[in-house]
Design an enzyme around this catalytic site. Structure first.
Site, mmCIF file in Angstrom:
data_model
loop_
_atom_site.group_PDB
_atom_site.id
_atom_site.type_symbol
_atom_site.label_atom_id
_atom_site.label_comp_id
_atom_site.label_asym_id
_atom_site.label_seq_id
_atom_site.Cartn_x
_atom_site.Cartn_y
_atom_site.Cartn_z
ATOM 1 N N GLU A 1 -6.051 -10.861 -1.229
ATOM 2 C CA GLU A 1 -6.880 -10.657 -0.035
ATOM 3 C C GLU A 1 -8.361 -10.616 -0.404
ATOM 4 O O GLU A 1 -9.141 -9.827 0.143
ATOM 5 C CB GLU A 1 -6.479 -9.352 0.671
ATOM 6 C CG GLU A 1 -4.996 -9.277 1.003
ATOM 7 C CD GLU A 1 -4.586 -8.027 1.769
ATOM 8 O OE1 GLU A 1 -5.466 -7.300 2.274
ATOM 9 O OE2 GLU A 1 -3.372 -7.772 1.868
ATOM 10 N N GLU A 10 0.801 -1.237 0.000
ATOM 11 C CA GLU A 10 0.000 0.000 0.000
ATOM 12 C C GLU A 10 0.831 1.284 0.000
ATOM 13 O O GLU A 10 0.627 2.164 0.831
ATOM 14 C CB GLU A 10 -0.968 -0.007 1.186
ATOM 15 C CG GLU A 10 -1.885 -1.217 1.170
ATOM 16 C CD GLU A 10 -2.881 -1.252 2.338
ATOM 17 O OE1 GLU A 10 -2.777 -0.408 3.247
ATOM 18 O OE2 GLU A 10 -3.746 -2.144 2.342
ATOM 19 N N HIS A 16 -10.218 -6.287 -2.383
ATOM 20 C CA HIS A 16 -11.274 -6.051 -1.387
ATOM 21 C C HIS A 16 -12.396 -5.321 -2.112
ATOM 22 O O HIS A 16 -12.283 -4.143 -2.421
ATOM 23 C CB HIS A 16 -10.742 -5.186 -0.237
ATOM 24 C CG HIS A 16 -9.733 -5.889 0.614
ATOM 25 N ND1 HIS A 16 -10.051 -7.012 1.367
ATOM 26 C CD2 HIS A 16 -8.422 -5.656 0.843
ATOM 27 C CE1 HIS A 16 -8.965 -7.422 2.015
ATOM 28 N NE2 HIS A 16 -7.966 -6.632 1.708
ATOM 29 N N ASN A 19 2.120 -5.151 -3.195
ATOM 30 C CA ASN A 19 0.733 -5.507 -2.880
ATOM 31 C C ASN A 19 -0.086 -4.250 -2.571
ATOM 32 O O ASN A 19 0.382 -3.377 -1.840
ATOM 33 C CB ASN A 19 0.762 -6.425 -1.641
ATOM 34 C CG ASN A 19 -0.532 -7.166 -1.382
ATOM 35 O OD1 ASN A 19 -1.051 -7.833 -2.278
ATOM 36 N ND2 ASN A 19 -1.058 -7.067 -0.162
ATOM 37 N N ASP A 40 -12.088 -10.453 -0.844
ATOM 38 C CA ASP A 40 -13.389 -10.540 -0.178
ATOM 39 C C ASP A 40 -14.336 -9.575 -0.889
ATOM 40 O O ASP A 40 -13.903 -8.631 -1.533
ATOM 41 C CB ASP A 40 -13.332 -10.310 1.345
ATOM 42 C CG ASP A 40 -12.652 -9.034 1.804
ATOM 43 O OD1 ASP A 40 -12.592 -8.060 1.027
ATOM 44 O OD2 ASP A 40 -12.190 -9.001 2.962
HETATM 45 C C1 XIL Z 1 -6.402 -6.437 8.351
HETATM 46 C C2 XIL Z 1 -6.614 -7.593 9.312
HETATM 47 O O1 XIL Z 1 -7.390 -8.584 8.710
HETATM 48 C C3 XIL Z 1 -7.277 -7.094 10.568
HETATM 49 O O2 XIL Z 1 -7.380 -8.122 11.547
HETATM 50 C C4 XIL Z 1 -6.488 -5.928 11.151
HETATM 51 O O3 XIL Z 1 -7.146 -5.389 12.279
HETATM 52 C C5 XIL Z 1 -6.284 -4.847 10.102
HETATM 53 O O4 XIL Z 1 -5.672 -5.401 8.951
HETATM 54 N N1 XIL Z 1 -5.050 -4.743 3.695
HETATM 55 C C6 XIL Z 1 -4.027 -5.545 4.155
HETATM 56 C C7 XIL Z 1 -4.271 -6.430 5.326
HETATM 57 O O5 XIL Z 1 -2.961 -5.597 3.533
HETATM 58 O O6 XIL Z 1 -3.100 -6.612 6.085
HETATM 59 C C8 XIL Z 1 -5.402 -5.924 6.207
HETATM 60 O O7 XIL Z 1 -5.645 -6.900 7.227
HETATM 61 C C9 XIL Z 1 -6.621 -5.651 5.370
HETATM 62 C C10 XIL Z 1 -6.341 -4.593 4.334
#
Ligand code: XIL
Length: 366
Positions: free
Chosen positions: A265, A158, A235, A199, A267
């Site tokens: 990641e 990020e 996401h 990422n 979802d």
């Molecule tokens: C999230 C975790 O799932 C949570 O438990 C934590 O409180 C915050 O981070 N992008 C990412 C992940 O790269 O590391 C994040 O994970 C979600 C967004």
């Protein structure tokens, strides 16, 4: 024949999961893995939900369902170097050990990130020299600890704003874009076998932020620094996700620079709760498109969901009033989107893409 089929159908419906595991179909489609991230038992979103662990653990342990995993938190700076020079791998090792015991691929996450940083990093008055030393110690120690265990590392997470400009993190403020080069150089030395990824989120549809990610790959390559992959976090919000074609176009644009791609990641959250037939149908379509795009492009090698069981998801804690983003409801029944994922994977095995051919060969030679 016909009557035979109609009597067989209800039977199939009654045993939906027995022959329908996601990772198995992902491999048939030529992907290296379909996985789920997981967190440390008893911590954060999982605290207080211990009654669900036996069923949860059984699903995660099935390698036909999930062939890889990632610690959702345990390898982040906050946990591994909570005080300067003091390292603690307890949480990260829990997921790494689980992967090793179960024979799962491990994606490692994340070496340099502005968020979930140990407080001392932002509280210190850095010079470029002292911050370079701190990043060097951090990346070397963490990457060496997990050396040989990680299929891939998210080396930098990020680093971009939505318009593709650099995010003003402590790292950027002190070192400019050189911190990215530094992190990748160090990771390449510390763990030569691990694939090194950039990422980020919102880099799944063409636009400024995707151009930023492409710029990072080119910047590293121009300096002869190894970068192997781009991780699209994926996401998404049901009904608002990038289209199949947009995702294919973006994956191909990364691939054109010679790097691999993964959804890291995935979802798809519902922005209104409770779920309805309509919102779950939108979610199913979005899952199908994301998985389909990855499965259809050779360069996209794997898919990780950000956990798989709704009660353990980060979404309700981060996006107020939103949730139901994963594939298993609280009562362990599956979302309609589960079948969207399977449909996308099965569809890709039928495409006769070179990747699917490899996947079918793998399956039949096994
Ligand atoms: C999230 C975790 O799932 C949570 O438990 C934590 O409180 C915050 O981070 N992008 C990412 C992940 O790269 O590391 C994040 O994970 C979600 C967004």
């Amino acid at each position: 024949m016909r009557s035979h089929l109609t009597t067989a159908l209800p039977l199939l419906a009654a045993t939906p999961l027995a022959s329908a595991q996601i990772n198995k179909w992902a491999q048939a489609a030529g992907l290296k893995y379909f996985g789920a991230a997981t967190d440390t038992p008893g911590q954060r979103e999982r605290a207080g939900l211990e009654a669900a662990y036996p069923q949860y653990d059984a699903i995660l342990a099935d390698n036909d369902m999930f062939g890889s995993t990632t610690p959702t938190n345990g390898q982040k700076w906050l946990f591994v170097e909570p005080e300067q020079g003091v390292f603690n791998f307890t949480e990260g090792d829990i997921t790494a050990d689980l992967a090793a015991e179960q024979g799962k691929i491990l994606r490692c996450h994340a070496l340099v990130w502005h968020s979930q940083l140990a407080p001392w990093v932002e509280a210190t008055e850095w010079t470029p020299e002292t911050l370079t030393e701190a990043i060097t110690l951090h990346v070397n120690t963490v990457a060496e600890h997990y050396k040989g265990q990680c299929y891939a590392w998210d080396v930098v997470n990020e680093a971009l704003n939505e318009d593709g400009t650099w995010r003003e993190s402590i790292f950027y403020e002190v070192l400019g874009e050189d911190y990215i080069k530094l992190a990748f150089r160090l990771a390449a030395e510390a763990d030569p076998e691990a694939k090194l990824y950039y990422n980020d989120y919102n880099i799944e549809r063409p636009g400024g932020k995707v151009n930023g990610a492409l710029r990072i790959v080119e910047m590293l390559q121009a300096d002869g620094i190894r970068i192997d992959g781009v991780g699209m976090q994926a996401h998404f919000v049901a009904g608002g996700s990038p289209t199949l074609d947009e995702q294919i176009e973006v994956i191909e644009s990364y691939a054109a620079l010679g790097v691999e791609v993964a959804l890291t990641e995935l979802d798809v959250r519902l922005d209104t709760l409770p779920p309805t037939e309509e919102t779950l149908a939108l979610q199913k379509e979005d899952y199908k498109n994301a998985v389909g795009a990855c499965a259809q492009v050779d360069a996209c090698i794997g898919i990780t969901m950000w956990d798989f069981y709704d009660p353990f998801s980060w979404v309700p804690y981060t996006f107020e009033g939103e949730g139901a983003a994963l594939l298993w409801f609280e009562d362990f029944t599956v979302h309609p989107a589960y079948y969207g994922v399977l449909a996308a994977l099965k569809n890709a095995t039928g495409l006769c893409a070179s990747k699917a051919k490899r996947g079918m060969a793998q399956l039949f030679n096994a």
